[in-house]
Design a protein around this motif. Structure first.
Motif, PDB file in Angstrom:
ATOM      1  N   ALA A  12       6.430   1.601   3.820  1.00 38.90           N
ATOM      2  CA  ALA A  12       7.018   2.699   3.044  1.00 38.90           C
ATOM      3  C   ALA A  12       8.498   2.437   2.770  1.00 38.90           C
ATOM      4  O   ALA A  12       8.978   2.645   1.646  1.00 38.90           O
TER       5      ALA A  12
ATOM      6  N   ARG B 293       8.818  -0.223   0.059  1.00 37.31           N
ATOM      7  CA  ARG B 293       8.517   0.303  -1.284  1.00 37.31           C
ATOM      8  C   ARG B 293       9.658   1.168  -1.807  1.00 37.31           C
ATOM      9  O   ARG B 293      10.014   1.101  -2.982  1.00 37.31           O
TER      10      ARG B 293
ATOM     11  N   LEU C  46       6.155   6.275  -3.333  1.00 39.10           N
ATOM     12  CA  LEU C  46       5.211   6.280  -2.218  1.00 39.10           C
ATOM     13  C   LEU C  46       3.844   6.837  -2.610  1.00 39.10           C
ATOM     14  O   LEU C  46       2.902   6.744  -1.848  1.00 39.10           O
TER      15      LEU C  46
END
Length: 51
Positions: free
Chosen positions: A13, A16, A45
């Motif tokens: 996460a 990203r 996300l």
């Protein structure tokens, strides 16, 4: 082992989010309106895939 999965998910996460932020900044310098038309930059996300 559950903590390993949690850490891996958090790392994914964070990666990203960092990639989306870097791309957003690059687009803001070139075309500020275009960054808001890309779902993967607005909601990094919640979109599938990276590009």
């Amino acid at each position: 082992m559950a903590l390993d999965r949690l850490f891996a998910a958090l790392e994914t996460a964070a990666t990203r989010l960092a990639e989306a932020r870097a791309e957003e900044l690059a687009l803001a310098r070139r075309d500020s309106a275009r960054r808001w038309r890309s779902a993967r930059l607005v909601w990094p996300l919640f979109t599938k895939g990276s590009r």
